[in-house]
Design a protein around this motif. Structure first.
Motif, PDB file in Angstrom:
ATOM      1  N   ALA A  37       0.856  -1.186   0.000  1.00  0.00           N
ATOM      2  CA  ALA A  37       0.000   0.000   0.000  1.00  0.00           C
ATOM      3  C   ALA A  37       0.890   1.232   0.000  1.00  0.00           C
ATOM      4  O   ALA A  37       1.901   1.277   0.705  1.00  0.00           O
ATOM      5  N   GLY A  38       0.540   2.218  -0.809  1.00  0.00           N
ATOM      6  CA  GLY A  38       1.285   3.462  -0.831  1.00  0.00           C
ATOM      7  C   GLY A  38       0.671   4.472   0.122  1.00  0.00           C
ATOM      8  O   GLY A  38      -0.538   4.453   0.373  1.00  0.00           O
ATOM      9  N   VAL A  39       1.489   5.363   0.657  1.00  0.00           N
ATOM     10  CA  VAL A  39       1.007   6.430   1.535  1.00  0.00           C
ATOM     11  C   VAL A  39       1.289   7.763   0.847  1.00  0.00           C
ATOM     12  O   VAL A  39       2.419   8.033   0.418  1.00  0.00           O
ATOM     13  N   ASN A  40       0.263   8.600   0.740  1.00  0.00           N
ATOM     14  CA  ASN A  40       0.355   9.912   0.105  1.00  0.00           C
ATOM     15  C   ASN A  40       0.030  11.015   1.109  1.00  0.00           C
ATOM     16  O   ASN A  40      -0.609  10.755   2.138  1.00  0.00           O
ATOM     17  N   PRO A  41       0.422  12.249   0.816  1.00  0.00           N
ATOM     18  CA  PRO A  41       0.044  13.350   1.705  1.00  0.00           C
ATOM     19  C   PRO A  41      -1.460  13.449   1.948  1.00  0.00           C
ATOM     20  O   PRO A  41      -1.891  13.790   3.054  1.00  0.00           O
ATOM     21  N   THR A  42      -2.276  13.125   0.928  1.00  0.00           N
ATOM     22  CA  THR A  42      -3.722  13.192   1.142  1.00  0.00           C
ATOM     23  C   THR A  42      -4.191  12.223   2.219  1.00  0.00           C
ATOM     24  O   THR A  42      -5.192  12.475   2.892  1.00  0.00           O
ATOM     25  N   ASP A  43      -3.469  11.120   2.399  1.00  0.00           N
ATOM     26  CA  ASP A  43      -3.876  10.146   3.416  1.00  0.00           C
ATOM     27  C   ASP A  43      -3.801  10.754   4.813  1.00  0.00           C
ATOM     28  O   ASP A  43      -4.741  10.625   5.609  1.00  0.00           O
ATOM     29  N   TRP A  44      -2.679  11.408   5.135  1.00  0.00           N
ATOM     30  CA  TRP A  44      -2.599  11.986   6.477  1.00  0.00           C
ATOM     31  C   TRP A  44      -3.456  13.247   6.594  1.00  0.00           C
ATOM     32  O   TRP A  44      -3.970  13.550   7.679  1.00  0.00           O
ATOM     33  N   LYS A  45      -3.651  13.954   5.481  1.00  0.00           N
ATOM     34  CA  LYS A  45      -4.506  15.143   5.544  1.00  0.00           C
ATOM     35  C   LYS A  45      -5.966  14.760   5.798  1.00  0.00           C
ATOM     36  O   LYS A  45      -6.667  15.419   6.577  1.00  0.00           O
ATOM     37  N   PHE A  46      -6.450  13.707   5.148  1.00  0.00           N
ATOM     38  CA  PHE A  46      -7.788  13.200   5.461  1.00  0.00           C
ATOM     39  C   PHE A  46      -7.863  12.785   6.925  1.00  0.00           C
ATOM     40  O   PHE A  46      -8.811  13.124   7.634  1.00  0.00           O
ATOM     41  N   ARG A  47      -6.870  12.011   7.361  1.00  0.00           N
ATOM     42  CA  ARG A  47      -6.859  11.503   8.735  1.00  0.00           C
ATOM     43  C   ARG A  47      -6.819  12.629   9.762  1.00  0.00           C
ATOM     44  O   ARG A  47      -7.446  12.563  10.827  1.00  0.00           O
ATOM     45  N   ALA A  48      -6.091  13.694   9.441  1.00  0.00           N
ATOM     46  CA  ALA A  48      -5.944  14.812  10.372  1.00  0.00           C
ATOM     47  C   ALA A  48      -7.137  15.758  10.376  1.00  0.00           C
ATOM     48  O   ALA A  48      -7.200  16.667  11.209  1.00  0.00           O
ATOM     49  N   GLY A  49      -8.091  15.550   9.455  1.00  0.00           N
ATOM     50  CA  GLY A  49      -9.277  16.397   9.410  1.00  0.00           C
ATOM     51  C   GLY A  49      -9.158  17.573   8.479  1.00  0.00           C
ATOM     52  O   GLY A  49     -10.053  18.426   8.437  1.00  0.00           O
ATOM     53  N   GLY A  50      -8.078  17.611   7.700  1.00  0.00           N
ATOM     54  CA  GLY A  50      -7.883  18.730   6.796  1.00  0.00           C
ATOM     55  C   GLY A  50      -8.831  18.749   5.621  1.00  0.00           C
ATOM     56  O   GLY A  50      -8.929  19.766   4.912  1.00  0.00           O
ATOM     57  N   MET A  51      -9.539  17.654   5.375  1.00  0.00           N
ATOM     58  CA  MET A  51     -10.491  17.566   4.270  1.00  0.00           C
ATOM     59  C   MET A  51     -11.941  17.557   4.765  1.00  0.00           C
ATOM     60  O   MET A  51     -12.859  17.198   4.028  1.00  0.00           O
ATOM     61  N   GLY A  52     -12.144  17.914   6.053  1.00  0.00           N
ATOM     62  CA  GLY A  52     -13.491  17.942   6.593  1.00  0.00           C
ATOM     63  C   GLY A  52     -13.765  16.769   7.519  1.00  0.00           C
ATOM     64  O   GLY A  52     -12.869  16.000   7.878  1.00  0.00           O
ATOM     65  N   GLU A  53     -15.020  16.639   7.898  1.00  0.00           N
ATOM     66  CA  GLU A  53     -15.424  15.583   8.833  1.00  0.00           C
ATOM     67  C   GLU A  53     -15.365  14.211   8.163  1.00  0.00           C
ATOM     68  O   GLU A  53     -15.413  14.082   6.939  1.00  0.00           O
ATOM     69  N   LEU A  54     -15.281  13.170   8.986  1.00  0.00           N
ATOM     70  CA  LEU A  54     -15.265  11.817   8.454  1.00  0.00           C
ATOM     71  C   LEU A  54     -16.579  11.514   7.745  1.00  0.00           C
ATOM     72  O   LEU A  54     -17.667  11.793   8.254  1.00  0.00           O
ATOM     73  N   ALA A  55     -16.456  10.904   6.563  1.00  0.00           N
ATOM     74  CA  ALA A  55     -17.650  10.552   5.795  1.00  0.00           C
ATOM     75  C   ALA A  55     -18.248   9.219   6.247  1.00  0.00           C
ATOM     76  O   ALA A  55     -19.391   8.913   5.907  1.00  0.00           O
ATOM     77  N   PHE A  56     -17.478   8.434   7.017  1.00  0.00           N
ATOM     78  CA  PHE A  56     -17.925   7.122   7.465  1.00  0.00           C
ATOM     79  C   PHE A  56     -17.540   6.943   8.937  1.00  0.00           C
ATOM     80  O   PHE A  56     -16.560   7.537   9.397  1.00  0.00           O
ATOM     81  N   PRO A  57     -18.260   6.127   9.673  1.00  0.00           N
ATOM     82  CA  PRO A  57     -17.927   5.932  11.089  1.00  0.00           C
ATOM     83  C   PRO A  57     -16.542   5.351  11.304  1.00  0.00           C
ATOM     84  O   PRO A  57     -15.892   5.637  12.305  1.00  0.00           O
ATOM     85  N   GLU A  58     -16.098   4.513  10.373  1.00  0.00           N
ATOM     86  CA  GLU A  58     -14.775   3.902  10.454  1.00  0.00           C
ATOM     87  C   GLU A  58     -14.137   3.959   9.080  1.00  0.00           C
ATOM     88  O   GLU A  58     -14.766   3.613   8.079  1.00  0.00           O
ATOM     89  N   VAL A  59     -12.888   4.399   9.017  1.00  0.00           N
ATOM     90  CA  VAL A  59     -12.204   4.590   7.740  1.00  0.00           C
ATOM     91  C   VAL A  59     -10.922   3.777   7.726  1.00  0.00           C
ATOM     92  O   VAL A  59     -10.151   3.788   8.690  1.00  0.00           O
ATOM     93  N   VAL A  60     -10.694   3.076   6.616  1.00  0.00           N
ATOM     94  CA  VAL A  60      -9.402   2.458   6.329  1.00  0.00           C
ATOM     95  C   VAL A  60      -8.685   3.381   5.352  1.00  0.00           C
ATOM     96  O   VAL A  60      -9.185   3.626   4.261  1.00  0.00           O
ATOM     97  N   PRO A  61      -7.512   3.938   5.712  1.00  0.00           N
ATOM     98  CA  PRO A  61      -6.849   4.880   4.819  1.00  0.00           C
ATOM     99  C   PRO A  61      -6.195   4.187   3.628  1.00  0.00           C
ATOM    100  O   PRO A  61      -6.021   2.969   3.627  1.00  0.00           O
ATOM    101  N   GLY A  62      -5.818   4.997   2.642  1.00  0.00           N
ATOM    102  CA  GLY A  62      -5.019   4.486   1.529  1.00  0.00           C
ATOM    103  C   GLY A  62      -5.731   4.524   0.199  1.00  0.00           C
ATOM    104  O   GLY A  62      -6.698   3.789  -0.013  1.00  0.00           O
ATOM    105  N   GLN A  63      -5.245   5.384  -0.717  1.00  0.00           N
ATOM    106  CA  GLN A  63      -5.779   5.424  -2.078  1.00  0.00           C
ATOM    107  C   GLN A  63      -5.049   4.438  -2.995  1.00  0.00           C
ATOM    108  O   GLN A  63      -5.640   3.926  -3.942  1.00  0.00           O
ATOM    109  N   ASP A  64      -3.759   4.211  -2.721  1.00  0.00           N
ATOM    110  CA  ASP A  64      -2.909   3.486  -3.672  1.00  0.00           C
ATOM    111  C   ASP A  64      -2.457   2.151  -3.107  1.00  0.00           C
ATOM    112  O   ASP A  64      -2.193   2.015  -1.906  1.00  0.00           O
TER     113      ASP A  64
END
Length: 340
Positions: A37-64
């Motif tokens: 699995a690849g880790v991108n800046p967007t992964d930690w930004k989503f996790r840190a709340g920089g993209m808004g509130e969580l869209a799901f009660p539980e999230v598994v990170p990782g686009q790539d």
């Protein structure tokens, strides 16, 4: 199966490894056993709340990620159990990303990984490579697809040539026949950009960068792949050709940009904003197909030899992997989930 999840936003300590039941693929879906699995800046930004509130009660990170097709749902053509694949936007509008042993994805978010390409390469594509492809294919005078010769006679300036997107832009532009200039901040990063395929590097910390670029490209550059517009826009306007494109994909160095209308008018250039989540399925598929062709040609790779150092972490250290990306690790951070 093991999965990394978070149920609230915050620093990397919100990530935890849990056991979850694997889900079955539905119509038009396949299940992939993730190897890397690849880790991108967007992964930690989503996790840190920089993209808004969580869209799901539980999230598994990782686009790539990359792995092997494990199960196929109804109405799936073109993929079968055992096929090696790489993913794109695995977490987009879905709770489950690639930081888990098994992930179910729509077939449109998967692409066959060419024979001979490593899982490290496959997990290093996704966000960086597709972003770079988009930046290189939205100019007024084309091209809208990449292939050998598609950028012949063009000059591309890549800002931050040692970054993941910068590395991808260099490799793809070089494959497509462009002359590539990369800006860097050190001799070490110049070596990485050169390994990726840049013909020229310019250290922006030594002297007038625009003059140095103009010395290499007296008529100006056709495309700028820009990571830091707040810092670099005045430079970009000094070096862009008439009808050129300044493709902006990040806000490194600041969120605000001011421009001189008169100065900008004279360039006849366009500003192209690049965010993968809204580019559309046709653009994503075109990028995936072209990137896969570059990998198959041996023109796109990962590792020191390709200017992209790799940093491996086990799944249990996903928090450390996120922290490494957040702290500016040079190269590509990967999470190892299983053996090939």
């Amino acid at each position: 199966m093991r999965a990394v999840v978070y149920t609230e936003t915050g620093d990397s300590s919100v990530l935890e490894v849990v056991e979850r039941e694997a889900t079955e693929p539905g119509p038009g879906e396949v299940r992939v056993r993730i190897v890397r699995a690849g880790v991108n800046p967007t992964d930690w930004k989503f996790r840190a709340g920089g993209m808004g509130e969580l869209a799901f009660p539980e999230v598994v990170p990782g686009q790539d990620g990359s792995g092997v097709v494990d199960a196929v749902g109804p109405d799936v053509d073109g993929l079968a159990v055992g096929d090696r694949v790489w993913t794109m936007l695995a977490q987009h509008r879905r709770p489950g990303g690639t930081a888990q042993e098994l992930v179910v994805l729509p077939v449109g978010h998967l692409t066959t990984l060419p024979e001979g390409a490593s899982y490290d390469v496959g997990a290093s594509l996704g966000v960086p490579a597709i972003t770079a492809h988009r930046a290189l294919t939205t100019s007024e005078d084309g091209p809208d697809r990449l292939a050998p010769g598609a950028l012949s006679g063009r000059t591309v300036l890549v800002a931050g040539g040692a970054g993941a997107v910068g590395n991808a832009a260099i490799q793809l532009a070089r494959w497509a026949g462009a002359t590539v200039i990369a800006t860097v901040s050190s001799d070490d990063k110049a070596r990485l950009a050169t390994a990726a395929g840049a013909h020229h590097t310019v250290n922006y910390r030594g002297g007038d960068t625009a003059d140095a670029v103009r010395a290499l490209a007296p008529d100006g550059v056709d495309i700028v792949v820009e990571v830091a517009p707040a810092q670099n826009l005045k430079l970009d306007l000094r070096v862009i050709k008439p009808r050129g494109t300044i493709a902006i994909y990040a806000n490194n160095g600041g969120d605000e940009v001011s421009i001189s209308v008169r100065e900008t008018f004279s360039t006849n250039a366009r500003f192209q904003w690049v965010l993968l989540y809204t580019v559309g399925e046709a653009a994503l598929r075109a990028a995936a197909d072209d990137i896969t062709a570059a990998v198959a040609d041996g023109a796109y790779g990962a590792g020191e030899d390709h200017g992209l150092p790799l940093h491996h972490y086990p799944l249990e250290q996903t928090a450390e992997a996120h922290a490494a990306v957040e702290d500016g690790a040079v190269g590509k951070v990967l999470i190892d989930l299983s053996d090939a």
